[in-house]
Design a protein around this motif. Structure first.
Motif, mmCIF file in Angstrom:
data_model
loop_
_atom_site.group_PDB
_atom_site.id
_atom_site.type_symbol
_atom_site.label_atom_id
_atom_site.label_comp_id
_atom_site.label_asym_id
_atom_site.label_seq_id
_atom_site.Cartn_x
_atom_site.Cartn_y
_atom_site.Cartn_z
ATOM 1 N N MET A 9 0.857 -1.168 0.000
ATOM 2 C CA MET A 9 0.000 0.000 0.000
ATOM 3 C C MET A 9 0.896 1.222 0.000
ATOM 4 O O MET A 9 1.996 1.186 0.539
ATOM 5 N N ALA A 10 0.381 2.281 -0.585
ATOM 6 C CA ALA A 10 1.159 3.508 -0.581
ATOM 7 C C ALA A 10 0.927 4.208 0.735
ATOM 8 O O ALA A 10 -0.141 4.761 0.968
ATOM 9 N N ASP A 11 1.874 4.132 1.604
ATOM 10 C CA ASP A 11 1.731 4.821 2.879
ATOM 11 C C ASP A 11 3.115 5.002 3.455
ATOM 12 O O ASP A 11 3.961 4.123 3.374
ATOM 13 N N HIS A 57 1.720 0.410 7.744
ATOM 14 C CA HIS A 57 0.568 0.556 6.858
ATOM 15 C C HIS A 57 0.961 0.446 5.393
ATOM 16 O O HIS A 57 0.137 0.665 4.525
#
Lengths: 1097, 623
Positions: free
Chosen positions: B453-455, B460
């Motif tokens: 995920m882009a975080d 996350h």
């Protein structure tokens, strides 16, 4: 490792819309606080924020000067230097930051940006563009063509981020830098920027390699987006707004930390420790950029001056010639000396060209028959009066030229001219034609985030559902500040203490006031020199120009305040609906055989007009038709022109807040003696009975009572204005009060004067402006008094305008005995017109009471524009087609006027076929039949023109009840000539104990009543402390409701938005004026009416 | 002469949800559709059990009557915000707080309606679902039952409608029903059973109603005697003909309000003036033009069943025998699909129970629902999945038959078959099968796949995603209803796109983060930092000199960083960390971070995780 001198060269403010999180002022101030030597504001393809940054830098310098003169102990550096630059993202090359080194460079930068915006407009055409937000499209070649005088820096981080830090990427980066190096040669640097992303050392090493291989020096920079770390969340939110999704969704594109702020010099030194020389290089660059906005010299537009005359002589010629025309006998001595004084001052300050330019525009309008009139402070000028720019006679009025132009304030004079609303575009296009698009453009208006827009954007990106967002936006009142937000959130069903709401409130608080986009000022035009030997002189050498959202308009990137700051002249070409209406009324009167009137030939000082005004019978009259004005009129009882000037000026926030209204009224009615502390003050205040009502008086008072120079007095006025800065006020306060005490005036009087001046701020009228408006008040009142039918028709034709909707205008006209005829396809034009009594009305024009005396004057025929949904083109076609004879059937109309089915149905629903013997339903029935029949198609016309009716004569459509008719009238035309919708409910209302408006009007003070009515207006004046004024109407008249904020808050959503309202309240009488002080509001759903109120809140 | 019964299930989308989640009855429920530009419009709404004293809190006199007006003021087609405003007005803002807002799901509504339709076959063989109008706002809400000649079994038409309504009511379904000569007339009557009582007292009112003490306006059924509907229903509003809004507005414009009014208009002019729908509907109403009932054709998707002559006692039967039958049935279903290049997405196996007298109430079949991750045309694979489920389920004592019904299909991946059977399937389909098997064994909720995920916050930066979320498997997802707290679970399109972008970006620097993170960062108790003077403004302090994990002391020989993270302010306290990659004297590499002091400038709502800060954590090791 100590505090090296540093200059930040790459810094975007919030004028790089959504790409920066701080105001330019904040950046400059913070940079100064950190001891930077210079800061470059390099917004993305715009210079819109530059002037504000310049202002901030100037202020810092000024305060330092003040400090150093006072206490030499504090020895800071001499302020902070502002570098003008821009961040460019060409379509075919790597991004680039450029800085202007000198005036030539600046001018090239402006031209470059202008070109970029024009290129975008050209390429996009009018297809994909749905609004003003156009982009700046630049190519490498464009930049190369404008490279002179610019320094450039390649932000290497932009390349490094794109994942190009391997060998292959390195070669590409080297190629990109080399490409720019070809353009800029020695003037190119590379910007090394790091932000604690874990691999800073590798990045810097990589930058060093690229720099070494291309032989371009490396410079330390920060790619700054906000001034302090705490703006990071806001910046993240703006990024989400830019991508049109929530923060959660866009989180992969956010910067991973808050390092893009202005850092302390020590931490910068640490950060670039491995890159020796990079910090020194930044200062080096800053020193090379010597350009400052202060260098800008505005080039006045050249006026058309006859050969052999100087502009100054020419202006004098025109002024004296005009004066001779204005004063046919002889020019009064006072005026003569005024003109001489003004001419001398204008020549001294070099404003001749400006006056000649304005004169030229006004002359053009006159030639075209466009009514126009100067307003505002320009009416203080005798020259303007003589040139025909303004209409206030300096011989009759006490004018204060310093309010207009003063030597002290090196600030451009400001001439505002009102033109007829629908013809202003002609004037604007004339200016463009005369001066050319490279020399004339509109002023920008920076559209800022206000509470509602900020809440919308922030709530959306915080992930609130759209309906929630709309809900919150819906409960916000226009006057709300950020501090009201928690309460509003609670009203919208959210918990203000909840995390999301806390974030919302904090971010909204920061966002409010941020620029959102550049709009176009309502009428401000900037012109510059028409021809000049050198290149400098075109407008785009001064400021970038971009196309406006509106076709055929161009806008500069600076707004009004920016222009003031730099001393650039502009002319405000404003639109005034009342001028359109007056022009139309003149035409209608003349067409009906009456006299040919102009603004100047309307008979002056007609007692009948003043009598009407004193009765507050002023619905439709310019300016004095509002509720506040109308409640003032019976108390003031204007009896001469100057009383009108006072009336216009007195019902303003300034006088109201300064508590001047009641003293004036008391003195006027003789309840309070008029006294003056001394003769000098008497001279100033005598005409307003010792109460300062105008800005000029306040300023003069400061001069005669406290020894201010006129220029200081003007500074005082400005200091009190909307942009209050705490310190400045106190300084003037002391000076004013001390000055008065020295001159022997009492402390109490001094304080009172200060309060009054303070109250004016920007909200008071200058006398000159009030006088300009009073003239239009008088003319419109005269028309209403003597030509009510023409006046009503003209007003109806100039909607939307003023406070009242057509329904009230028509009702008022009917109360004055004017016959109003319904819309009819065989009689109505597109706009309302006069009908009948054409020839005979000519002689009766002067006996204005004709209508009231029982003899029928001309009747007003409502225009087709009243029909909801009908387009102007269709309406005009009907008008044209009717010349060949009346229409007999709807489908005949449709064929001859080439109407589509919807237009025909709109007409039918509005009952416009009654003269054909078709009631509404029958007409709709007929209109529906036409839909698919061949005769409606132009190709087949004539085939079945007549006969061939279906056997439908026995058709019985249910007849409409009268009530249905009235409601249909309101639904289709916004007004009814038959009856009032509430009349039909009267019995039911009476059962509920609801009285009529007229009964309420005669009820005794304090009586509890309930009234019901259609909401006409809702108003919340800024001065009334949140009190809302609502006017409702029933079949007997109108009632004025005063709603306290608490009552409004208690009222529910439906009541706030209701079309028809039941008001529970108590009668309040003040003289002849009756209000109902509401205790509760309730919507009335009995009548299915559309909402039709005009809201000013 | 035919007789048609219309059963109207008002606000069906809401009713369906209330049936599935009875706890929602306590709350206002809105079923909404997302229109263009993101505006939510109400498709249907209801509040089954609103609080008693709704009007009591209102400050105004006449509040009680107003609240009734306001509540009925919520109409389908309204924007959700407007509806909420009306709700807040009548029941206070708390009502809005607890309101349940759900996206509409026409497919699920229709499927549930079809189930009802099936159950109604006990009243008559032909049960149809109304055809939705082209421009109508919601989906179908009515069943149309051909009861010609069948009413006698129930004691007449009156008892029949009553039975239908009460039978449905017993299942918690609010319904209205009416019988008339034509489907259109029955439709009109069913939608206006209240007002019909006033019109048709003699014909419809039945003695039991008076016995039951029902008030007339709550009457939920009507019978229009044969041949009378043109007169009997003439006073109903013209909209009872089921007209488009446009046609209805046209009628209003010329003042026609009732069906009778429409009928009195010259027929010829109807066609020339109104949209063709009007004359068509009128003809259908009168019966001049037949309106065919559209029976949901369950035959479209393959079904196969076997009935046993005698009840099969399951304890006497081996599972293999049972599976042999099921596999054969599966094969029967799959074969025709495979020929069309389709595969099964989901199917239902029903073990029909015996309806012996003593078990009458427990006669519902035992059902196995199978859903797969990729359309499958392999009967063997499907059988295996059924078998896995069979092993875990409680079996009925005896069954009378087995039915296999394909519920949904998808395009099967075409691939060249090898000569020797299915052995050499491509690996992707084997992954699919593996997942099918795993979830068959462990349950559908237990299988996930990791997804980057882009975080910016490492924990996350990946997510466990149900594998089904890869394709468009709405039929599966609709069953796992998102709980009220997780309303916004399905909007992650953008996030997913950008995750791809972020992936490539972080690929560029693979050495910076370990592949495996600790489940939670572990606090490092003892850390020594050189020159512990913390820069107040910039919060940095540099990497540690040594630190302890448990009792083990690690000397740092090399450190890399810091990588600063300030993020996550939108989902909780701001996470502020400085990460370092440290190499110890033993050559091990660790990923540690220091929690940063919350900057005083954070402002309210952006509090840092800890006021203190400065602690060190271990977050991962490099292997």
């Amino acid at each position: 490792m100590h505090d090296l001198p540093y200059a930040e060269l790459h810094c975007r403010s919030n004028f790089s819309f959504l790409e920066g999180g701080s105001h330019p002022e904040e950046l400059v101030q913070k940079a100064h606080a950190l001891g930077y030597e210079a800061i470059a504001i390099t917004d993305r393809a715009t210079l819109a924020g530059i002037v504000r940054a310049h202002g901030a830098a100037k202020q810092i310098a000024a305060s330092l000067r003040g400090e150093s003169s006072g206490q030499a102990a504090i020895s800071r550096q001499a302020g902070i230097k502002l570098i003008v630059g821009a961040h460019l993202e060409p379509v075919d090359a790597m991004p680039l930051v450029v800085w202007a080194t000198n005036r030539t460079g600046y001018s090239h930068l402006c031209r470059l940006l202008t070109r970029g915006y024009a290129a975008d407009a050209a390429s996009a055409g009018d297809a994909s563009h749905d609004g003003g937000a156009n982009a700046c499209v630049l190519t490498l070649d464009d930049i190369a063509a404008h490279a002179e005088g610019l320094l450039a820096g390649v932000p290497l981080a932009a390349i490094a981020d794109a994942g190009m830090r391997d060998t292959c990427g390195q070669n590409e980066a080297i190629a990109a830098v080399a490409q720019w190096r070809e353009v800029f040669g020695e003037r190119l640097v590379a910007l090394a920027e790091v932000a604690l992303e874990g691999d800073d050392e590798e990045r810097l090493r990589w930058c060093a390699t690229v720099g070494r291989q291309t032989q371009v020096p490396l410079v330390a920079a920060g790619d700054v987006r906000y001034h302090e770390r705490f703006r990071m969340p806001l910046f993240d939110a703006l990024t989400a707004v830019r991508h049109g999704c929530t923060v959660e969704e866009v989180r992969g594109r956010l910067l991973s930390n808050g390092e893009r702020h202005l850092h302390g010099r020590r931490s910068i030194a640490e950060r670039f420790a491995t890159l020796p020389g990079a910090i020194e290089q930044s200062v080096e660059i800053a020193r090379k950029c010597t350009f400052s906005l202060a260098e800008l010299r505005y080039e006045y537009p050249d006026a058309t001056v006859p050969a052999g005359r100087t502009p100054s002589q020419h202006l004098a010629d025109l002024a004296w010639r005009g004066a001779a025309k204005r004063y046919p006998g002889s020019i009064p001595e006072r005026v003569r000396s005024l003109i001489e004084h003004e001419l001398a001052l204008v020549a001294e300050l070099g404003y001749e060209a400006y006056f000649l330019t304005v004169f030229d525009i006004v002359r053009f309008a006159r030639r075209r028959g466009i009514l126009c009139q100067g307003r505002g402070s320009a009416a203080n000028s005798a020259i303007c009066y003589c040139l025909g720019i303004t209409s206030v006679d300096p011989a009759r009025m006490d004018v204060l030229f310093e309010r207009f132009i003063s030597r002290e304030r090196c600030e451009a004079p400001d001439i505002d001219i009102d033109f007829e609303h629908d013809r202003r575009e002609e004037v604007i296009q004339y200016v463009y034609e005369t001066y050319g698009r490279s020399r004339a453009a509109m002023t920008a208006e920076v559209i800022s985030y206000r509470l509602r827009s900020a809440v919308r954007d922030i709530a959306k990106v915080l992930g609130l559902s759209l309906d929630r967002v709309e809900k919150i936006a819906g409960v916000l009142d226009a006057g709300d500040g950020v501090e009201a937000l928690p309460q509003r959130l609670a009203e919208a069903g959210l918990d203000p203490a909840d995390d999301t709401c806390t974030r919302l409130i904090t971010l909204v608080g920061q966002l409010v006031g941020f620029p959102r986009h550049l709009g176009q000022h309502v009428g401000g035009m900037v012109m510059t020199r028409a021809f000049s030997g050198g290149m400098l002189g075109e407008l785009c050498d001064l400021v970038p120009i971009q196309p406006a959202a509106m076709d055929g308009r161009t806008v500069i990137q600076w707004d009004k305040n920016d222009l003031d700051e730099l001393g650039i002249l502009k002319v405000d070409c404003l639109a005034l609906g009342m001028l359109t209406a007056i022009h139309r009324a003149f035409d209608l009167v003349a067409a009906a055989g009456g006299p040919k009137l102009t603004l100047a030939t309307v008979p002056a000082e007609d007692p009948a007009v003043y009598e009407m005004i004193s009765r507050a019978d002023t619905v439709g009259v310019f300016q004095i038709e509002s509720r506040a004005q109308r409640s003032m009129l019976p108390r003031l009882k204007p009896a001469c022109f100057y009383d009108l000037v006072i009336e216009v000026a007195i019902v303003r926030p300034g006088p109201i807040q300064g508590d001047m209204v009641h003293p004036y009224l008391r003195r006027r009615s003789g309840e309070e003696p008029v006294t003056f502390p001394n003769d000098a003050i008497r001279a100033v205040l005598e005409k307003t009975l010792g109460v300062p009502l105008f800005q000029e008086q306040a300023m003069r008072l400061a001069v005669v009572a406290a020894g201010f120079t006129p220029g200081e007095a003007d500074q005082l006025r400005r200091a009190m204005g909307a942009w209050r800065r705490p310190g400045v006020i106190d300084e003037f306060h002391r000076k004013l009060v001390d000055g008065m005490r020295v001159r022997g005036l009492s402390q109490q009087f001094a304080e009172q004067v200060f309060q009054q001046i303070r109250g004016f701020g920007e909200y008071g009228f200058p006398e000159s402006h009030a006088a300009s408006f009073a003239l239009l008040v008088y003319v419109s009142a005269w028309l209403k008094r003597h030509h009510p039918a023409a006046f009503t028709a003209a007003l109806l034709g100039s909607q939307p305008m003023g406070f009242y909707a057509p329904a009230q205008l028509v009702r008022d006209a009917k109360e004055h005995g004017v016959r109003v005829l319904p819309v009819d396809v065989n009689a109505s034009g597109w706009q309302a017109r006069l009908e009948g009594d054409g020839k005979s009305g000519k002689r009766k024009a002067e006996s204005g009471a004709s209508s009231r005396a029982g003899r029928p004057g001309p009747a007003v025929r409502l225009g087709l524009e009243q029909v909801y949904g009908l387009g102007e083109a269709a309406g005009r076609r009907i008008e044209a087609a009717r010349r060949a004879g009346p229409f007999r059937l709807p489908h005949e109309l449709a064929r001859r006027a080439q109407l589509d089915r919807e237009s025909l149905l709109h007409l039918a629903r509005a009952g416009a076929f009654e003269s054909l013997g078709l009631d509404r339903r029958r007409a709709v029935w007929e209109a529906m039949r036409c839909l698919d029949r061949p005769e409606c198609q132009p190709l087949l016309q004539g085939i079945q023109d007549e006969g061939d009716e279906d056997e439908e004569d026995d058709l019985l459509l249910p007849e409409m009840t009268r009530q249905e008719e009235v409601i249909a009238d309101y639904r289709t035309a916004g007004l009814s000539l038959r009856s009032h919708p509430l009349q039909f409910e009267r019995d039911a209302l009476a059962d509920r104990g609801i009285v009529t408006a007229s009964e309420a009007g005669v009820a005794p003070e304090g009586r509890r009543v309930q009234v019901a009515g259609i909401v006409l207006t809702r108003q919340r004046p800024a001065t009334a402390g949140g009190i809302l004024f609502v006017t409702i109407e029933d079949e007997t008249g109108t009632a004025n409701i005063v709603v306290q904020p608490a009552v409004w808050q208690a009222a529910d959503h439906a009541a706030r938005r209701a079309a028809v309202l039941v008001v529970h309240g108590r009668i309040q009488r003040r003289g002849k004026v009756v209000h109902i002080l509401a205790t509760a509001l309730e919507p009335l759903a009995l009548v299915a009416l559309p909402r039709m109120s005009r809201d000013f809140c | 002469m035919s007789r048609i019964m219309t059963i109207w299930l008002p606000r069906w989308p809401v009713q369906r949800r209330l049936l599935e989640w009875p706890e929602l009855r306590q709350r206002p429920v809105f079923v909404c559709r997302r229109e263009r530009r993101g505006v939510m419009t109400v498709v249907a709404w209801a509040w089954a059990t609103p609080p008693r004293k709704a009007g009591a809190s209102l400050p105004q006199p006449g509040g009680a009557s107003r609240s009734r007006i306001s509540l009925s003021g919520i109409q389908s087609g309204m924007s959700l915000a407007e509806a909420m405003a009306v709700l807040a007005l009548s029941h206070g803002s708390r009502a809005c707080h607890i309101a349940e807002v759900d996206q509409d799901d026409p497919a699920a509504d229709l499927a549930a309606l079809e189930n009802i339709a099936r159950s109604c076959r006990r009243f008559a063989p032909i049960v149809a679902i109304e055809k939705p109008l082209p421009h109508e706002h919601g989906g179908p809400e009515c069943l149309q039952v051909d009861v010609t000649g069948t009413a006698g079994f129930f004691g007449g038409e009156g008892p029949l409608v009553r039975t239908v309504v009460w039978a449905l009511a017993a299942r918690g379904i609010h319904a209205r029903a009416a019988i008339a000569d034509t489907p259109a007339a029955a439709w009109a009557a069913a939608h206006h059973t209240d007002s019909l009582h006033a019109i048709l007292p003699a014909a419809v009112s039945q003695p039991w109603q008076h016995r039951a003490g029902l008030r007339k306006r709550h009457c939920r059924w009507a019978v229009v005697p044969p041949g009378t509907h043109r007169q009997a229903l003439a006073e109903l509003p013209a909209t009872a003909l089921r007209l488009d809004a446009i046609v209805a507005a046209q009628l209003r414009d010329v003042g026609i309000q009732t069906i009778g009014g429409v009928a009195r208009l010259p027929r010829k002019s109807l066609a020339s003036r109104f949209a063709p729908q009007l004359s068509q509907r009128l003809a259908e109403f009168t019966g001049e033009r037949p309106e065919p009932l559209v029976v949901p054709c369950s035959g479209e998707l393959p079904t196969a069943s076997q009935t046993f002559d005698f009840s099969l006692l399951l304890r006497d039967t081996t599972q293999d025998d049972l599976m042999a039958v099921i596999e054969r049935l599966l094969h029967e279903c799959v074969a025709p699909l495979a020929a069309q290049g389709k595969g099964v997405m989901s199917l239902q196996v029903r073990l029909e129970r015996s309806q012996s007298a003593e078990h009458r109430e427990a006669c519902a079949p035992a059902i196995i629902d199978i859903g797969v991750f990729q359309p499958s045309s392999s009967a063997k694979h499907l059988a295996e999945l059924v078998k896995l489920r069979l092993a875990r389920m409680r079996m009925p004592r005896e069954i009378e038959g087995i039915t296999v019904e394909v519920v949904s299909v998808g395009a099967a991946e075409c691939r060249q078959r090898t000569l020797f059977g299915e052995a050499a399937e491509a690996s992707s389909s084997q992954v699919g099968m593996l997942m099918d098997r795993l979830s068959g064994r462990l349950g559908r909720g237990a299988v996930f796949e990791p997804r980057p995920m882009a975080d910016a916050q490492p924990e996350h930066a990946w997510a466990a995603v149900p594998p089904a979320a890869r394709g468009s498997r709405s039929s599966l997802r609709s069953r796992s209803r998102s709980k009220p707290g997780a309303k916004r679970s399905q909007q992650d399109d953008i996030g997913e796109n950008s995750s791809a972008a972020r992936m490539t970006a972080s690929m560029a620097a693979p050495q910076r983060r370990p592949t495996w993170l600790l489940p939670r960062p572990v606090r490092l108790e003892t850390v020594s930092v050189v020159g512990s003077a913390v820069d107040q403004t910039d919060m940095s302090s540099g990497p540690p000199v040594w630190f302890c994990i448990g009792a083990q002391r690690h000397e740092v020989v090399k450190a890399h960083g810091p990588e600063r993270i300030e993020t996550a302010w939108w989902r909780g306290p701001t996470v502020r960390r400085d990460y370092y990659v440290v190499e110890t004297s033993t050559g091990a590499r660790y990923w540690i971070f220091r929690r940063l002091r919350g900057g005083s400038s954070s402002g309210p709502g952006f509090a840092a995780a800890s006021r203190l800060g400065g602690e060190w954590f271990l977050h991962g090791t490099f292997s």
